[in-house]
Motif scaffolding. Structure first.
Motif, PDB file in Angstrom:
ATOM      1  N   GLY A  14      87.547  29.593  59.297  1.00 39.57           N
ATOM      2  CA  GLY A  14      88.785  29.718  60.038  1.00 39.57           C
ATOM      3  C   GLY A  14      88.789  29.011  61.389  1.00 39.57           C
ATOM      4  O   GLY A  14      89.814  28.909  62.034  1.00 39.57           O
ATOM      5  N   PHE A  15      87.632  28.491  61.798  1.00 40.96           N
ATOM      6  CA  PHE A  15      87.548  27.899  63.130  1.00 40.96           C
ATOM      7  C   PHE A  15      87.233  26.411  63.057  1.00 40.96           C
ATOM      8  O   PHE A  15      86.241  26.000  62.468  1.00 40.96           O
ATOM      9  CB  PHE A  15      86.456  28.617  63.931  1.00 40.96           C
ATOM     10  CG  PHE A  15      86.224  28.021  65.292  1.00 40.96           C
ATOM     11  CD1 PHE A  15      87.187  28.122  66.278  1.00 40.96           C
ATOM     12  CD2 PHE A  15      85.044  27.345  65.558  1.00 40.96           C
ATOM     13  CE1 PHE A  15      86.969  27.549  67.521  1.00 40.96           C
ATOM     14  CE2 PHE A  15      84.819  26.783  66.801  1.00 40.96           C
ATOM     15  CZ  PHE A  15      85.793  26.887  67.786  1.00 40.96           C
ATOM     16  N   LYS A  16      88.110  25.618  63.660  1.00 39.48           N
ATOM     17  CA  LYS A  16      87.873  24.172  63.698  1.00 39.48           C
ATOM     18  C   LYS A  16      87.670  23.745  65.138  1.00 39.48           C
ATOM     19  O   LYS A  16      88.411  24.147  66.024  1.00 39.48           O
ATOM     20  CB  LYS A  16      89.094  23.431  63.126  1.00 39.48           C
ATOM     21  CG  LYS A  16      89.107  23.347  61.610  1.00 39.48           C
ATOM     22  CD  LYS A  16      90.199  22.374  61.174  1.00 39.48           C
ATOM     23  CE  LYS A  16      90.181  22.129  59.682  1.00 39.48           C
ATOM     24  NZ  LYS A  16      90.429  23.352  58.900  1.00 39.48           N
ATOM     25  N   CYS A  37      88.589  29.882  71.933  1.00 41.31           N
ATOM     26  CA  CYS A  37      89.084  28.509  71.924  1.00 41.31           C
ATOM     27  C   CYS A  37      87.976  27.505  71.653  1.00 41.31           C
ATOM     28  O   CYS A  37      88.216  26.336  71.454  1.00 41.31           O
ATOM     29  CB  CYS A  37      89.776  28.173  73.236  1.00 41.31           C
ATOM     30  SG  CYS A  37      88.630  28.012  74.617  1.00 41.31           S
ATOM     31  N   GLY A  38      86.720  27.980  71.654  1.00 35.91           N
ATOM     32  CA  GLY A  38      85.615  27.088  71.306  1.00 35.91           C
ATOM     33  C   GLY A  38      84.792  26.595  72.490  1.00 35.91           C
ATOM     34  O   GLY A  38      83.872  25.803  72.323  1.00 35.91           O
ATOM     35  N   LYS A  39      85.095  27.105  73.707  1.00 39.23           N
ATOM     36  CA  LYS A  39      84.382  26.562  74.873  1.00 39.23           C
ATOM     37  C   LYS A  39      82.902  26.918  74.863  1.00 39.23           C
ATOM     38  O   LYS A  39      82.053  26.084  75.182  1.00 39.23           O
ATOM     39  CB  LYS A  39      85.041  27.015  76.179  1.00 39.23           C
ATOM     40  CG  LYS A  39      85.290  28.509  76.306  1.00 39.23           C
ATOM     41  CD  LYS A  39      86.288  28.767  77.434  1.00 39.23           C
ATOM     42  CE  LYS A  39      86.332  30.239  77.837  1.00 39.23           C
ATOM     43  NZ  LYS A  39      86.716  31.160  76.744  1.00 39.23           N
ATOM     44  N   THR A  40      82.580  28.149  74.453  1.00 34.40           N
ATOM     45  CA  THR A  40      81.167  28.536  74.388  1.00 34.40           C
ATOM     46  C   THR A  40      80.443  27.755  73.293  1.00 34.40           C
ATOM     47  O   THR A  40      79.293  27.353  73.478  1.00 34.40           O
ATOM     48  CB  THR A  40      81.034  30.048  74.140  1.00 34.40           C
ATOM     49  OG1 THR A  40      81.559  30.732  75.281  1.00 34.40           O
ATOM     50  CG2 THR A  40      79.584  30.463  73.961  1.00 34.40           C
ATOM     51  N   GLY A 210      90.171  25.017  69.726  1.00 36.90           N
ATOM     52  CA  GLY A 210      89.173  24.045  69.299  1.00 36.90           C
ATOM     53  C   GLY A 210      89.453  22.597  69.655  1.00 36.90           C
ATOM     54  O   GLY A 210      88.702  21.718  69.276  1.00 36.90           O
ATOM     55  N   HIS A 211      90.573  22.326  70.344  1.00 43.94           N
ATOM     56  CA  HIS A 211      90.773  20.947  70.792  1.00 43.94           C
ATOM     57  C   HIS A 211      91.145  20.900  72.268  1.00 43.94           C
ATOM     58  O   HIS A 211      91.487  21.926  72.863  1.00 43.94           O
ATOM     59  CB  HIS A 211      91.831  20.239  69.936  1.00 43.94           C
ATOM     60  CG  HIS A 211      93.202  20.819  70.102  1.00 43.94           C
ATOM     61  ND1 HIS A 211      93.700  21.784  69.255  1.00 43.94           N
ATOM     62  CD2 HIS A 211      94.151  20.596  71.029  1.00 43.94           C
ATOM     63  CE1 HIS A 211      94.915  22.120  69.657  1.00 43.94           C
ATOM     64  NE2 HIS A 211      95.200  21.423  70.738  1.00 43.94           N
ATOM     65  N   ILE A 212      91.065  19.689  72.844  1.00 42.74           N
ATOM     66  CA  ILE A 212      91.337  19.553  74.274  1.00 42.74           C
ATOM     67  C   ILE A 212      92.838  19.467  74.503  1.00 42.74           C
ATOM     68  O   ILE A 212      93.524  18.618  73.949  1.00 42.74           O
ATOM     69  CB  ILE A 212      90.623  18.308  74.838  1.00 42.74           C
ATOM     70  CG1 ILE A 212      89.114  18.530  74.761  1.00 42.74           C
ATOM     71  CG2 ILE A 212      91.060  18.043  76.271  1.00 42.74           C
ATOM     72  CD1 ILE A 212      88.297  17.333  75.159  1.00 42.74           C
TER      73      ILE A 212
END
Lengths: 360, 241
Positions: A14-16, A37-40, A210-212
C-alpha cells in the motif's frame, strides 16, 4: 562540489515511495511531512537500514548505486543517526555510550573532539551516570553527542524531539541551533513540526504520500500560501537582518531588513553582524493608514502579494516589505477584516508586528 | 541394576551419616555432567537462539521445531535413536571410531552428547526470548556507530541478553540433573562413569534401600525448589531493569 544526491523508489504494497533530490552539503535540510508520508523511510534508506531501489551519493561517494551494484552496509557509511527515542545502550554508562562509536573512528578521521561535543551539548556532569537516571531531554542530548563523535560526513536526525515533552523540547532546541552554527556537518532532519522546521531548517523538502510536494529554501517554502506550513497555526516567516544599532537604555536593538528596520530585544552581537528573526503570522496585523500612537514598536510599510482563505473565518496575507519579493512576511487576519479593509493584491498597507523572535 | 554402594564398609561405620551408607559419587557425577552440559549448551545454543531471533529464512520454523522436539519426545525415543546413531553401526559412531575416540554409548562423553540434545530447548527458548526482547533498535544504533555484525552481537546483544541466558543456563543445568530416560538408554549404569543421581535413586528403590533413596530424592526436591526460586527472582529483577 559537496552535495547530497538521492533517488529512491520503493513499492511496498500500500505504500509507494518515489523521491529524488539534491541538497548542498552544508546546513540543515528538513524532510517535512505528515506521518506516513515516507520521510523516515528516506532517512533509513540513506543510512542503509532499509533498502529501496535507486542511488545515494555524498560528495560523489556512492553509498548505494544500483546501476553499479553498490550497496554499503550501514556500519560502513560515514553517517551519524539520531533516532526518535534516544536509544542509549542501557548496559553502558553515558561515557561508554559516547565512546562506543568514537573508538571505532581512527585518530586521523576524528574531526570532532570529545570535550568539544560534551560541552556543546552540556552533558559533562552526566558522564559517569547510567542512562536510566537521565531525563528524556538529557538522554537525547547524549544520543546526539554519541552520533556526532563518529565525525560523520552527514548527520541524520529522525524527529529527535518528537518523543520529548514541551519543556525538554525547549531545553534541547538551543543545543540544536548551536550545533548548526558551530559544526560544519550537513544535516538531514526529519520532522512533522512546523515550529522545529522554521527554527532549524535552511532548506525544506516537503513530502506527501511518498513523493516530493515542494522543495526550496526555508524562507520560500515557509511563506508559500498553498503549502501546509503557511496554513499551520504556528506559521511564520523568517527574515535575515543586520544589526544597525543598540539602545542600552531601553535594552533594545535595531535590525536593518529589506525595506525597513525592526526593533527587537537587545541582541548580544556587534553592530553589522547578521541576525535571523522569525515572525509568526498570527503576530502580524494589517492597517491601511500609518497608525499614529501605538504600543507596537514595529510598523512596516508593505505591499500585499497574495491573499488566501485558509479557514472559514481566517485568511492568510503574504506581504513584502522590500521592493522585491525576497522578504515575504505572513499575516493572519480574519476574513471579516479583509472585507472591512477591502484588502487586495498589490495594495500598499502597514504591517504591525507584535512579536519578533531571534533565531540564531 | 541394584549394584551395591562403593564405600568400603569399615569407613562407612565410623561416622553417623555412614549408617545410612550413602554413596555420594552419583551426586558429584551428576553435578559434573550438568556443569559440562550447560557449558556446551551456552556455546552451542546461544548462536542457535541468536540465529533464530535474527533470521528471515523459511528454515526458521523448521529449526525451531527441531530444537523444541526434545520437549515432547519420550526420552526413551531420543535415547534409542542416539544409541543407534552413536553406536558402532551408526554414522556418528563410525566417525568417532575412525578418529580414534571409540564409540560414545556407555561413556561419560556419550552422556554429555545426549544431555546437550535433551536440554537444548531449555537454554535456546529463554535465550531466544531474551534476544527478541532487545528488539532491532539497539542493534541498528550500533550499526550506525560503525559496529560490525560480530561486534553488535558481542557488545550489544550478548550483554543485554545476559539475564535471559542466565535463566536458560540454570534451567538447562537443573533439567540435566533431573535427567533419567536418555541416560538409562545410552549410558546404562556404570558407577563413576554413567551412574548419575536419578539412576542411583532408581537403584536404591529397586534394592529396597529406602533410606538412601529418601536422602537423594529429598535432596533433589530441595535442589529443584532452589533452582526455580532462583529463576523467579532473576526474572523479577529482569523486569525491573
Amino acid at each position: 562540489m559537496k552535495d547530497l544526491d538521492i533517488a529512491f523508489k520503493l513499492d511496498r504494497g500500500g505504500f509507494k515511495l518515489d523521491v529524488a533530490f539534491k541538497a548542498p552539503g552544508v546546513g540543515v535540510t528538513a524532510l517535512f511531512g505528515r506521518s506516513g508520508c515516507g520521510k523516515t523511510t528516506v532517512l533509513r534508506c540513506v543510512a542503509g537500514l532499509e533498502r529501496a531501489a535507486g542511488h545515494c551519493r555524498l560528495d560523489g561517494d556512492a553509498w548505494q548505486d544500483d546501476s553499479r551494484g553498490i550497496f554499503l552496509k550501514t556500519h560502513r557509511r560515514p553517517i551519524g543517526y539520531v533516532f526518535q527515542e534516544a536509544s542509549l545502550f542501557s548496559h553502558l554508562s553515558v561515557r561508554r555510550n559516547l565512546e562506543y562509536g568514537l573508538k571505532r573512528i581512527s585518530a586521523e578521521q576524528r574531526q570532532v573532539g570529545f570535550d568539544e561535543v560534551v560541552d556543546l551539548l552540556g552533558i559533562r556532569k552526566h558522564l559517569d551516570r547510567d542512562p536510566a537516571g537521565l531525563s528524556g531531554g538529557e538522554r537525547q542530548r547524549v544520543s546526539i553527542a554519541r552520533a556526532l563523535l563518529t565525525s560523520p560526513s552527514l548527520l541524520l536526525m529522525d524527529e529527535p524531539l518528537s518523543a520529548l515533552d514541551h519543556t525538554s523540547k525547549q531545553d534541547i532546541l538551543p543545543y540544536l541551533e548551536r550545533l548548526h552554527d558551530n559544526l560544519q556537518i550537513p544535516v538531514l532532519y526529519v520532522s512533522h513540526s512546523p515550529d522545529e522546521v522554521a527554527r532549524l531548517a535552511d532548506r525544506i523538502i516537503m513530502l506527501q504520500d511518498g513523493h516530493i510536494q515542494a522543495s526550496g529554501s526555508a524562507t520560500e517554502i515557509l511563506s508559500r500560501l498553498d503549502l501546509p506550513l503557511a496554513q499551520d497555526a504556528e506559521a511564520s516567516s523568517i527574515i535575515d537582518g543586520r544589526v544597525l544599532s543598540h539602545d542600552d537604555d531601553y535594552r533594545l536593538s535595531r535590525l536593518e531588513i529589506p525595506g525597513g528596520s525592526l526593533t527587537v530585544a537587545r541582541l548580544e552581537r556587534a553592530v553589522g553582524e547578521l541576525a535571523r528573526v522569525r515572525i509568526h503570522a498570527r503576530d502580524v496585523s494589517i492597517a491601511l493608514d500609518e497608525p499614529g500612537t501605538s504600543s507596537i514598536l514595529n510598523i512596516l510599510p508593505a505591499r500585499i502579494l497574495e491573499i488566501r482563505e485558509i479557514e472559514h473565518a481566517q485568511v492568510l496575507v503574504k506581504l513584502c516589505t522590500g521592493s522585491g519579493e525576497q522578504t515575504p512576511l505572513l499575516a493572519r487576519v480574519t476574513r471579516h477584516s479583509r472585507d472591512r479593509l477591502n484588502l487586495g493584491v498589490g495594495q500598499e498597507v502597514y504591517a504591525q508586528v507584535k512579536a519578533v523572535a531571534l533565531m540564531d | 541394576m541394584g549394584s551395591a554402594a562403593l564405600h568400603p564398609p569399615q569407613a562407612a561405620q565410623s561416622t553417623e551419616i555412614a549408617e545410612v551408607n550413602l554413596d555420594l559419587e552419583p551426586v558429584w557425577l551428576t553435578l559434573k555432567l550438568a556443569t559440562i552440559t550447560t557449558a556446551v549448551l551456552l556455546v552451542v545454543g546461544t548462536p542457535i537462539a541468536w540465529w533464530l531471533s535474527q533470521t528471515r529464512s523459511r528454515m526458521k520454523q523448521v529449526v525451531a521445531t527441531l530444537v523444541a522436539l526434545p520437549l515432547v519426545l519420550p526420552p526413551t525415543v531420543l535415547g534409542f535413536y542416539l544409541l543407534l546413531l552413536l553406536g558402532p553401526a551408526g554414522p556418528v559412531g563410525q566417525l568417532t571410531e575412525a578418529i580414534g575416540m571409540g564409540t560414545l554409548p556407555f561413556t561419560f562423553a556419550g552422556l554429555v552428547v545426549g544431555s546437550v540434545i535433551y536440554s537444548l530447548p531449555f537454554l535456546v527458548q529463554p535465550a531466544y526470548n531474551a534476544f527478541e526482547a532487545i528488539g532491532s533498535r539497539p542493534l541498528e544504533v550500533a550499526a550506525t556507530l560503525r559496529a560490525s555484525p560480530l561486534e553488535r552481537f558481542f557488545n550489544v546483544a550478548l550483554p543485554l541478553a545476559v539475564p535471559g541466558l542466565l535463566s536458560g543456563a540454570i534451567l538447562a543445568f537443573a533439567h540435566t540433573v533431573g535427567e533419567f530416560g536418555v541416560i538409562l538408554m545410552i549410558g546404562g549404569n556404570i558407577p563413576g562413569e554413567t551412574k548419575v543421581l536419578s539412576v542411583a535413586i532408581y537403584d536404591h528403590v529397586e534394592s529396597l534401600e529406602w533410606t538412601q533413596a529418601h536422602w537423594l530424592a529429598g535432596g533433589m526436591v530441595l535442589f529443584s525448589f532452589l533452582v526455580v526460586l532462583a529463576i523467579n527472582v532473576l526474572g523479577q529483577r529482569m523486569r525491573k531493569v
